[in-house]
Structures are given as structure tokens and as C-alpha cells.
Design a protein around this motif. Structure first.
Motif, mmCIF file in Angstrom:
data_model
loop_
_atom_site.group_PDB
_atom_site.id
_atom_site.type_symbol
_atom_site.label_atom_id
_atom_site.label_comp_id
_atom_site.label_asym_id
_atom_site.label_seq_id
_atom_site.Cartn_x
_atom_site.Cartn_y
_atom_site.Cartn_z
ATOM 1 N N TYR A 1 -59.493 36.347 31.374
ATOM 2 C CA TYR A 1 -58.621 36.117 32.521
ATOM 3 C C TYR A 1 -57.242 35.647 32.059
ATOM 4 C CZ TYR A 1 -56.754 34.054 36.785
ATOM 5 O OH TYR A 1 -55.940 33.730 37.840
ATOM 6 N N CYS A 2 -57.218 34.683 31.133
ATOM 7 C CA CYS A 2 -55.942 34.160 30.630
ATOM 8 C C CYS A 2 -55.130 35.264 29.973
ATOM 9 C CB CYS A 2 -56.178 33.019 29.649
ATOM 10 S SG CYS A 2 -56.754 31.490 30.435
ATOM 11 N N ILE B 1 -54.631 25.948 32.268
ATOM 12 C CA ILE B 1 -55.980 26.211 31.751
ATOM 13 C C ILE B 1 -56.050 25.843 30.270
ATOM 14 C CG2 ILE B 1 -57.659 28.034 31.228
ATOM 15 C CD1 ILE B 1 -56.619 29.449 33.828
ATOM 16 N N GLN C 1 -68.974 31.995 29.429
ATOM 17 C CA GLN C 1 -67.999 31.486 30.397
ATOM 18 C C GLN C 1 -66.615 31.377 29.758
ATOM 19 O OE1 GLN C 1 -69.956 27.868 31.611
ATOM 20 N NE2 GLN C 1 -71.066 28.890 33.273
ATOM 21 N N ILE D 1 -63.055 33.217 30.761
ATOM 22 C CA ILE D 1 -61.796 32.479 30.935
ATOM 23 C C ILE D 1 -60.713 33.054 30.035
ATOM 24 C CG2 ILE D 1 -60.665 30.239 30.583
ATOM 25 C CD1 ILE D 1 -63.386 28.963 31.446
#
Length: 144
Positions: free
Chosen positions: A85-86, A108, A78, A82
Motif C-alpha cells: 500500500y505504501c 505509517i 500484514q 502495508i
């Protein structure tokens, strides 16, 4: 070339930090560089924004590379999603010179950094208690 006292302090801090503390430092660096890039984008300083976004991207890549997917299992997967994506959002911010995706990643990184700070604190507390127990000293607990 000799380091100035601040550089020496930072180098020593990194060299003596535990793995969780290093992750916290990476998050702090990412937050700092993203914040600086947003400020630069808001004043139309593309060169400074680019430099800071690239540094933030490098940190995200380092966070991704530091994951132990075998030991971390689903949580590591996970986090990998993330981080991916960042990274993509930071690239978008850089290419489009748009602070909106950078602000999203800033949120985030702040949230995840806070969580890692709590983990580091709990780890230090557990180590202190273990050291006290090993030395035959139990922490004093006062009844109310």
C-alpha cells in the motif's frame, strides 16, 4: 575512491548492525526521503521530489523483500500488505506530484519505525541481560 569519515561511519554502522537495527535504519531512511519529497513538492520542485520519492520507494521494496513470511506468519503478511500500500501511495504522490499520499505514508513509516525501535531496544536489553548472566554477573536490582 576513499570514503570521507561520515561515509566510513555509516558503512561501519550498517556492516555491524543486527537485522532489527537494519530495519530501523531502513525506516529512518524512508522517513527522511519522504519528508524531503514533501518539502520539494510544496515548493514545486518536481525533480527533487521525484528523486526522493524513488529512494523512499526503493526502501519500501527493500522492507518488503526482507520479510521472512514463513517465520513471520500473519504479521509478515500484514506488513507485506502495508508495504505494498505504501509503495502504491508513493507512486501516486510521484505521478500526481501530490504531497497528500506522501504525508499518509510518512505517518505509517513513522509509526512502524517507532515500533521497530522499541523492538530493537528490547532486543539489546535482553542481550545485555543474557551476557551479564553468562558472565556470572546478575544485574543489580534495588528494592524500593
Amino acid at each position: 575512491m576513499p570514503l570521507n569519515p561520515y561515509q566510513q561511519y555509516r558503512a561501519t554502522k550498517v556492516e555491524t548492525a543486527g537485522s532489527v537495527d537494519l530495519v530501523v535504519m531502513l525506516y529512518q531512511g524512508a522517513v527522511r526521503f519522504i519528508r524531503l519529497s514533501i518539502e520539494a513538492l510544496e515548493r514545486n520542485d518536481g525533480k527533487t521530489a521525484h528523486a526522493n520519492l524513488v529512494r523512499a520507494q526503493d526502501i519500501v521494496v527493500e522492507l518488503l523483500g526482507s520479510l521472512n513470511r514463513e517465520a513471520g506468519g500473519q504479521i509478515a503478511e500484514q506488513l507485506a500488505s502495508i508495504y505494498d500500500y505504501c509503495f502504491r501511495r508513493l507512486v501516486t504522490a510521484n505521478v500526481k506530484k501530490d504531497p497528500v499520499p506522501a504525508r499518509e505514508v510518512l505517518g505509517i513509516m513513522r509509526d512502524l519505525g517507532t515500533a521497530w525501535q522499541q523492538i530493537a531496544l528490547q532486543q539489546r536489553q535482553a542481550q545485555s541481560q543474557a551476557q551479564a548472566a553468562a558472565a556470572g554477573r546478575m544485574p543489580v536490582v534495588r528494592a524500593v
